[in-house]
Motif scaffolding. Structure first.
Motif, PDB file in Angstrom:
ATOM      1  N   GLY A 445       0.830  -1.210   0.000  1.00  0.00           N
ATOM      2  CA  GLY A 445       0.000   0.000   0.000  1.00  0.00           C
ATOM      3  C   GLY A 445       0.854   1.244   0.000  1.00  0.00           C
ATOM      4  N   GLY A 446       0.259   2.341  -0.456  1.00  0.00           N
ATOM      5  CA  GLY A 446       0.988   3.595  -0.532  1.00  0.00           C
ATOM      6  C   GLY A 446       0.674   4.490   0.656  1.00  0.00           C
ATOM      7  N   VAL A 447       1.591   5.406   0.946  1.00  0.00           N
ATOM      8  CA  VAL A 447       1.349   6.339   2.053  1.00  0.00           C
ATOM      9  C   VAL A 447       1.058   7.746   1.537  1.00  0.00           C
ATOM     10  CG1 VAL A 447       2.843   5.039   3.589  1.00  0.00           C
ATOM     11  CG2 VAL A 447       3.778   6.980   2.370  1.00  0.00           C
ATOM     12  N   PHE A 448       1.218   7.939   0.249  1.00  0.00           N
ATOM     13  CA  PHE A 448       1.076   9.267  -0.312  1.00  0.00           C
ATOM     14  C   PHE A 448      -0.408   9.518  -0.632  1.00  0.00           C
ATOM     15  CE2 PHE A 448       1.787  12.035  -4.223  1.00  0.00           C
ATOM     16  CZ  PHE A 448       1.850  13.185  -3.473  1.00  0.00           C
ATOM     17  N   ASN A 449      -0.947  10.589  -0.105  1.00  0.00           N
ATOM     18  CA  ASN A 449      -2.399  10.812  -0.211  1.00  0.00           C
ATOM     19  C   ASN A 449      -2.757  11.605  -1.464  1.00  0.00           C
ATOM     20  OD1 ASN A 449      -5.117  10.989   0.297  1.00  0.00           O
ATOM     21  ND2 ASN A 449      -4.925  12.334   2.070  1.00  0.00           N
ATOM     22  N   TRP A 450      -2.485  11.057  -2.639  1.00  0.00           N
ATOM     23  CA  TRP A 450      -2.807  11.770  -3.873  1.00  0.00           C
ATOM     24  C   TRP A 450      -4.292  11.974  -4.060  1.00  0.00           C
ATOM     25  CZ3 TRP A 450      -5.496   7.863  -5.987  1.00  0.00           C
ATOM     26  CH2 TRP A 450      -5.017   6.565  -5.834  1.00  0.00           C
ATOM     27  N   PHE A 451      -5.094  11.083  -3.472  1.00  0.00           N
ATOM     28  CA  PHE A 451      -6.539  11.257  -3.643  1.00  0.00           C
ATOM     29  C   PHE A 451      -7.080  12.350  -2.726  1.00  0.00           C
ATOM     30  CE2 PHE A 451     -11.081  10.036  -3.356  1.00  0.00           C
ATOM     31  CZ  PHE A 451     -11.368  10.235  -4.696  1.00  0.00           C
ATOM     32  N   ASN A 452      -6.226  12.770  -1.792  1.00  0.00           N
ATOM     33  CA  ASN A 452      -6.628  13.825  -0.871  1.00  0.00           C
ATOM     34  C   ASN A 452      -7.875  13.415  -0.097  1.00  0.00           C
ATOM     35  OD1 ASN A 452      -6.311  16.255   0.376  1.00  0.00           O
ATOM     36  ND2 ASN A 452      -7.446  17.420  -1.168  1.00  0.00           N
ATOM     37  N   THR A 509     -20.570   2.053  -0.233  1.00  0.00           N
ATOM     38  CA  THR A 509     -20.130   3.326   0.349  1.00  0.00           C
ATOM     39  C   THR A 509     -21.167   3.960   1.271  1.00  0.00           C
ATOM     40  OG1 THR A 509     -20.909   4.647  -1.519  1.00  0.00           O
ATOM     41  CG2 THR A 509     -18.632   3.850  -1.633  1.00  0.00           C
ATOM     42  N   ALA A 510     -22.421   3.532   1.153  1.00  0.00           N
ATOM     43  CA  ALA A 510     -23.432   4.131   2.042  1.00  0.00           C
ATOM     44  C   ALA A 510     -23.542   3.380   3.353  1.00  0.00           C
ATOM     45  CB  ALA A 510     -24.785   4.158   1.336  1.00  0.00           C
ATOM     46  N   MET A 511     -23.018   2.175   3.419  1.00  0.00           N
ATOM     47  CA  MET A 511     -23.229   1.325   4.589  1.00  0.00           C
ATOM     48  C   MET A 511     -21.952   1.051   5.376  1.00  0.00           C
ATOM     49  SD  MET A 511     -26.342   0.708   4.697  1.00  0.00           S
ATOM     50  CE  MET A 511     -27.634   1.236   3.618  1.00  0.00           C
ATOM     51  N   THR A 512     -20.824   1.073   4.701  1.00  0.00           N
ATOM     52  CA  THR A 512     -19.591   0.674   5.369  1.00  0.00           C
ATOM     53  C   THR A 512     -18.816   1.934   5.763  1.00  0.00           C
ATOM     54  OG1 THR A 512     -18.537   0.416   3.205  1.00  0.00           O
ATOM     55  CG2 THR A 512     -19.479  -1.534   4.193  1.00  0.00           C
ATOM     56  N   PRO A 513     -18.001   1.848   6.817  1.00  0.00           N
ATOM     57  CA  PRO A 513     -17.417   3.072   7.359  1.00  0.00           C
ATOM     58  C   PRO A 513     -16.499   3.786   6.381  1.00  0.00           C
ATOM     59  CG  PRO A 513     -16.455   1.133   8.400  1.00  0.00           C
ATOM     60  CD  PRO A 513     -17.591   0.653   7.566  1.00  0.00           C
ATOM     61  N   GLN A 514     -16.584   5.101   6.370  1.00  0.00           N
ATOM     62  CA  GLN A 514     -15.722   5.930   5.523  1.00  0.00           C
ATOM     63  C   GLN A 514     -14.337   5.912   6.136  1.00  0.00           C
ATOM     64  OE1 GLN A 514     -16.591   7.564   2.770  1.00  0.00           O
ATOM     65  NE2 GLN A 514     -18.783   7.336   2.758  1.00  0.00           N
ATOM     66  N   ALA A 515     -13.331   5.622   5.393  1.00  0.00           N
ATOM     67  CA  ALA A 515     -13.426   5.197   4.007  1.00  0.00           C
ATOM     68  C   ALA A 515     -12.402   4.089   3.812  1.00  0.00           C
ATOM     69  CB  ALA A 515     -13.129   6.362   3.070  1.00  0.00           C
ATOM     70  N   ASP A 516     -12.195   3.742   2.585  1.00  0.00           N
ATOM     71  CA  ASP A 516     -11.084   2.852   2.253  1.00  0.00           C
ATOM     72  C   ASP A 516     -10.723   3.213   0.827  1.00  0.00           C
ATOM     73  OD1 ASP A 516      -9.821  -0.111   3.132  1.00  0.00           O
ATOM     74  OD2 ASP A 516      -9.867   0.277   0.976  1.00  0.00           O
ATOM     75  N   LEU A 517      -9.446   3.343   0.560  1.00  0.00           N
ATOM     76  CA  LEU A 517      -9.035   3.811  -0.761  1.00  0.00           C
ATOM     77  C   LEU A 517      -9.118   2.723  -1.822  1.00  0.00           C
ATOM     78  CD1 LEU A 517      -6.127   6.207   0.216  1.00  0.00           C
ATOM     79  CD2 LEU A 517      -8.317   6.844  -0.793  1.00  0.00           C
ATOM     80  N   GLY A 518      -9.455   1.502  -1.401  1.00  0.00           N
ATOM     81  CA  GLY A 518      -9.700   0.460  -2.399  1.00  0.00           C
ATOM     82  C   GLY A 518      -8.598  -0.571  -2.484  1.00  0.00           C
ATOM     83  N   SER A 519      -8.723  -1.413  -3.489  1.00  0.00           N
ATOM     84  CA  SER A 519      -7.770  -2.510  -3.674  1.00  0.00           C
ATOM     85  C   SER A 519      -6.796  -2.154  -4.764  1.00  0.00           C
ATOM     86  CB  SER A 519      -8.505  -3.791  -4.084  1.00  0.00           C
ATOM     87  OG  SER A 519      -9.141  -4.330  -2.974  1.00  0.00           O
ATOM     88  N   TRP A 520      -5.629  -1.720  -4.396  1.00  0.00           N
ATOM     89  CA  TRP A 520      -4.550  -1.453  -5.357  1.00  0.00           C
ATOM     90  C   TRP A 520      -3.276  -1.326  -4.556  1.00  0.00           C
ATOM     91  CZ3 TRP A 520      -2.223   2.962  -3.854  1.00  0.00           C
ATOM     92  CH2 TRP A 520      -3.006   3.888  -3.151  1.00  0.00           C
ATOM     93  N   GLY A 521      -2.153  -1.501  -5.228  1.00  0.00           N
ATOM     94  CA  GLY A 521      -0.874  -1.347  -4.539  1.00  0.00           C
ATOM     95  C   GLY A 521      -0.740  -2.278  -3.342  1.00  0.00           C
ATOM     96  N   SER A 522      -1.473  -3.374  -3.364  1.00  0.00           N
ATOM     97  CA  SER A 522      -1.366  -4.389  -2.307  1.00  0.00           C
ATOM     98  C   SER A 522      -1.544  -3.795  -0.927  1.00  0.00           C
ATOM     99  CB  SER A 522      -0.017  -5.102  -2.388  1.00  0.00           C
ATOM    100  OG  SER A 522       0.030  -5.849  -3.557  1.00  0.00           O
ATOM    101  N   ARG A 523      -2.556  -2.941  -0.800  1.00  0.00           N
ATOM    102  CA  ARG A 523      -2.729  -2.227   0.454  1.00  0.00           C
ATOM    103  C   ARG A 523      -3.698  -2.904   1.407  1.00  0.00           C
ATOM    104  NH1 ARG A 523      -6.987   0.772   0.647  1.00  0.00           N
ATOM    105  NH2 ARG A 523      -6.084   2.453   1.874  1.00  0.00           N
ATOM    106  N   VAL A 524      -4.529  -3.839   0.913  1.00  0.00           N
ATOM    107  CA  VAL A 524      -5.685  -4.259   1.706  1.00  0.00           C
ATOM    108  C   VAL A 524      -5.296  -5.038   2.958  1.00  0.00           C
ATOM    109  CG1 VAL A 524      -7.869  -5.477   1.694  1.00  0.00           C
ATOM    110  CG2 VAL A 524      -7.150  -4.221  -0.328  1.00  0.00           C
TER     111      VAL A 524
END
Ligand code: FES
Ligand code: FES
Lengths: 758, 165
Positions: A445-452, A509-524
């Motif tokens: 997973g990445g640590v850089f918050n490009w999605f802000n 996204t309406a039911m599960t806690p905000q947030a998660d940036l998703g499945s990429w960069g082997s972050r999960v």
């Protein structure tokens, strides 16, 4: 080593039965009453101004309910790098200009697929063609046409990394080599074509079911492009048939489904066909890598100067991250006392490249590893030895960028050499046979918050019930890799429950806690795993308090959740069942439901990732001297992914990586002509089949990542990197030909053999 | 003009009116709501849409519905005959880790069924041959091959007990 009840076991995946029965619903399996079928009209030209669009004939076709073009939309640009709005360069439907063959120009919603297809033919678009730019050289020439007005030189991102003293490093080197490598674009080729279904509810809110790896990103960007509030958009991820990085952005058909649903008041579904996927889907970046490395005579690395150009295609997509990561991967695996990197992301009039399994690593490490093998040969050092000499170890730092908190790289190299009988094999090969090595490192997973994001990188909610069950809610997205199962294993282990005691709701996204940036960069595994442990810790504190009070436990007692009980450690008689403990907490809170939340955001972890994985792979290859066809006979892999949560899953990831790595090395490629993709089906785009897969042996090296949940870190993405360089090395061993220009085709091998004879 | 056809799908009889250009895949997924059969490419290259027609494996995406009028169709939904108990092929796929994203699974299982009826004790090579028309992007095939070998053993044991594959 700690022993676990569930972690480390081959627990069957919790979705396997539904999938085996054909009962698992993917987006295209969903149907709603009154649903319309959507289709997209795409640009047939690579670079042009749109002069005029006439949709009247299409609209007049019976069965057609709505036709939209860019002019009808709010014209809001989007892109994943929200932190830098300049980089957001894409409109859901083209405004004024098209930039690649396949660029989305208009969309229709019709009663059925036949009407929708017919309508596309009736939309009249007048283009004023502009000169097309089809490689990074042409695109960066003085006076080249400009693809995006904001970016006059067509270089949209550049990234520099520098540490040490590069000139001094080279001046102190005994041996310096410079090579230029070209690596090609390949397709994710996930088996499920992309699909989205949008519905508008009675309040005008949008629900979107979509084949995505990143529901949260889709939610936010869909809201902004529609001009809606984020909470008015709900994104649900049904089962997803693979992603590999190709489904991690907002995509035009998602926007079109939602926009057309709003306009027509009816649900609208878009499903791409395979031709569209190949023609316009994202792809792995083609790159040119120029690498200069310096060594001491004894093989000690002194310096590296790496310059790369990414062929980004028409839009940035995840190119900025790939650029950034290429530079980081260029400094991984070995200790480079002096390092310099310049990466440039270049626009061309081709389908956009983006994230794909490995995310910059397969390209960067191809250059690193092939060059390492070349250097070893010229220095007369065994490729295994030269690696051991320079390998990174636990505690190593990349200045200002990262600290490696766990690293069993050396062990991996040693193990793979032992498994493959490296030394003997190398001596005893017959003509036409070869053996080669390649290594990898990857991020968790990445640590850089490009999605802000304004939320934690990952979050978890646990609701606990007096019947001994829990409900775990997470926005983490299982796209086929098995993360739901792995996360449940971590939670079951921590709470002393069984898998069947845990209900999971994920990626809504309406039911599960905000947030998660998703499945990429082997972050999960690392990020959602840590979020879940944070939540579990809070739950345990409440349960332990109740049990401690009930049994009047001395404050020095340790408590535990084990075998479905909450008890003083090793003293089942001083404890109650998990459900009873929950009931006690609930009673103490006057009936209030027991709910806890946890979160994880990496902090103080440099610029790249909280944890790195490592590994080494050996390939044995046979090359037919007449035809130049290389076939891989056997693969050996040893890797360090920290604690293995589910061995079968990791093994499956590894096998899948080898399939992809094999295709990358030998057979898969987009054939392009003037911006037109010619390989638009699986006959022309050659993915390895069951018959092409070599036997493979794997060993997981025992290691523990302090930052990971129960010691776990990345598994399965990085492994896609070592295969191509290992095969290239083996091909060289067999034929004398070094491939600096992927893929390694029979023609290139024969050519290379001829050159060597001269 | 629409054609009237009869299909027997997983033991159930259907009478349908279909356009002559409609594929079996469309009829199964859209008209009969049997969405377990997938569509990965639509042109016969990937195997995700494989079903059995009168016992033979076919790509439903390139088979016209009118061409299978009166035939017996088997799809993934019919594998677990009683509904509850899984077919040995399904059990093996689950246990051996042959399923990741699952999009190729239905097609793989149907080809496995076809193969194992024809050849109850296939060699590894024969299993790989049998899968050569199928693509999988997740598993690298090895665990699927293992699962089919395992299913062959289970089905032999079942046959001993008189269960029809
Ligand atoms: S969907 Fe029929 S073969 Fe691919
Ligand atoms: S499991 Fe994903 S394609 Fe086979």
């Amino acid at each position: 080593m700690q022993t676990y009840a569930i972690v480390g076991k081959n627990v069957p995946r919790n979705d396997a039965e539904a999938k085996a029965r054909g009962a698992a619903l993917y987006t295209d399996d969903l149907k709603l009453p009154g649903m319309l079928v959507g289709r997209i009209l795409r640009s047939p030209v690579a670079h042009a101004r749109i002069k005029h669009i006439d949709v009247s004939k299409a609209l007049a076709l019976p069965g057609v309910k709505c036709v939209i073009t860019g002019e009808d939309t709010p014209k809001v640009k989007y892109g994943n790098w929200r932190l830098f709005p300049d980089t957001q360069d894409e409109y859901p439907l083209a405004v004024d200009k098209v930039r690649f063959i396949g660029d989305e120009v208009a969309a229709v919603a019709a009663l059925d697929a036949d009407a929708a297809a017919e309508a596309l033919d009736l939309i009249e678009v007048e283009y004023e063609e502009l000169p097309g730019l089809f490689d990074t050289g042409a695109a960066t020439q003085e006076g080249a046409p400009v693809i995006h007005e904001y970016c006059p030189n067509n270089i949209s991102v550049n990234r520099k990394i520098q540490y040490g003293d590069i000139d001094k490093g080279f001046s102190e080197s005994d041996y310096i080599r410079e090579d230029t490598f070209h690596v090609h674009a390949v397709s994710h080729a996930y088996l499920e074509p992309c699909s989205s279904l949008a519905q508008v509810d009675l309040d005008g809110r949008i629900t979107l079911w979509t084949s995505t790896q990143t529901p949260y990103i889709v939610q936010c960007l869909l809201a902004s492009t529609l001009g809606m509030r984020e909470n008015d958009v709900r994104v649900i991820k049904p089962f997803v048939g693979g992603g590999f990085g190709g489904k991690m952005e907002l995509r035009p058909f998602e926007f079109c489904a939602a926009f057309l649903a709003k306009k027509t008041g009816r649900p609208v579904k878009f499903t791409l066909n395979r031709e569209e996927e190949f023609l316009t889907g994202r792809r792995r970046h083609a790159m040119t890598l120029h690498s200069k490395v310096g060594f001491k005579k004894d093989g000690t690395l002194m310096a590296k100067d790496l310059k790369i150009r990414l062929d980004g295609g028409a839009y940035n997509a995840m190119g900025p991250t790939a650029t950034f990561l290429c530079g980081n991967f260029g400094a991984m695996l070995y200790r480079y006392p002096n390092y310099r990197f310049l990466g440039e992301h270049v626009y061309t009039n081709k389908p956009p490249a983006s994230a794909m399994r490995g995310f910059g690593a397969p390209q960067s490490l191809y250059a690193t590893e092939v060059q390492m093998n070349m250097a070893a040969e010229e220095l007369g050092i065994d490729p295994v030895e030269i690696r051991l000499k320079n390998a990174q170890v636990t505690g190593d730092k990349i200045p200002d960028v990262a600290t490696i908190s766990s690293c069993a790289f050396k062990e991996s190299i040693q193990k793979v050499a032992e498994m493959s009988d490296w030394k003997n094999k190398r001596k005893n090969l017959k003509p036409g046979q070869g053996i080669g090595i390649g290594c990898y490192s990857f991020i968790s997973g990445g640590v850089f918050n490009w999605f802000n994001t304004q939320f934690p990188f990952s979050a978890a909610e646990i609701r606990a019930y007096a019947d001994g069950t829990v409900h775990y809610l997470t926005m983490a997205s299982d796209i086929g890799q098995g993360s739901d199962t792995v996360l449940k294993q971590i939670l079951a282990e921590e709470l002393g429950l069984r898998m069947e005691d845990i209900r999971i709701t994920s990626a809504d996204t309406a039911m599960t806690p905000q947030a998660d940036l998703g499945s990429w960069g082997s972050r999960v595994t690392l990020m959602a795993g840590n979020a879940i442990l944070d939540a579990a810790k809070k739950l345990k504190a409440q349960l332990f308090g109740a049990v401690s009070a009930r049994f009047n436990l001395n404050v020095i007692y340790e408590l535990e959740c084990k075998d479905g009980r909450v008890q003083a450690k090793g003293r089942p008689e001083k404890g109650v069942s998990f459900g009873e403990a929950v009931a006690m907490v609930q009673k103490a809170n006057r009936g209030e439901q027991v709910v806890v939340r946890g979160a994880y955001t990496p902090r103080d972890k440099g610029l790249v990732t909280p944890a790195f994985s490592f590994g080494a792979q050996v390939a044995e290859v046979e090359v037919d001297q007449e035809t130049g066809v290389a076939s891989v006979k056997q693969m050996w892999t040893a890797h360090d992914c920290g604690t293995v949560i589910n061995p079968k899953s990791v093994e499956g990831q590894l096998n899948g990586s080898i399939q992809m790595g094999l295709g990358y090395a030998l057979s898969e490629q987009f054939v392009m002509k003037d911006g037109q993709t010619l390989t638009t089906n699986f006959l022309d785009y050659k993915m390895p089949s069951a018959l092409d897969m070599p036997p493979s042996k794997v060993v997981h090296i025992d290691s523990y990542e302090p930052e990971g949940p129960m010691g776990a870190k990345e598994a399965g993405e990085g492994l896609v990197s070592p295969t191509a360089p290992a095969i290239a090395h083996a091909v060289h061993d067999a034929t004398g030909y070094w491939c600096k220009d992927l893929p390694i085709t029979p023609e290139k091998i024969l050519d290379g053999m001829k050159q060597n004879k001269k | 003009m629409k054609h009237q056809i009869r299909l027997n799908v997983n033991g159930d009889d259907y009478e349908l009116l279909v356009d002559p250009w409609r594929t079996l895949n469309e009829v199964l997924r859209e008209d009969l709501n049997l969405t377990g059969t997938k569509l990965g490419c639509g042109v016969g290259d990937c195997g995700a849409c494989t079903v059995l027609v009168d016992g033979k494996s076919v790509s439903s995406c390139i088979t016209l519905a009118v061409a299978v009028d009166g035939k017996k169709i088997e799809t993934v939904e019919g594998l677990a005959a009683s509904g509850e108990k899984l077919h040995p092929i399904q059990e093996s796929f689950i246990e051996k880790g042959a399923i990741q994203c699952g999009f190729c699974t239905a097609g793989m299982e149907m080809s496995a069924l076809y193969l194992l009826r024809k050849n109850p004790s296939p060699t590894e090579e024969e299993i790989r041959e049998g899968l050569s028309g199928h693509l999988c992007r997740c598993t690298g095939y090895n665990q699927i091959v293992e699962a089919i070998a395992d299913a062959a053993d289970r089905m032999k044991t079942d046959r001993g007990k008189g269960v029809k594959p």
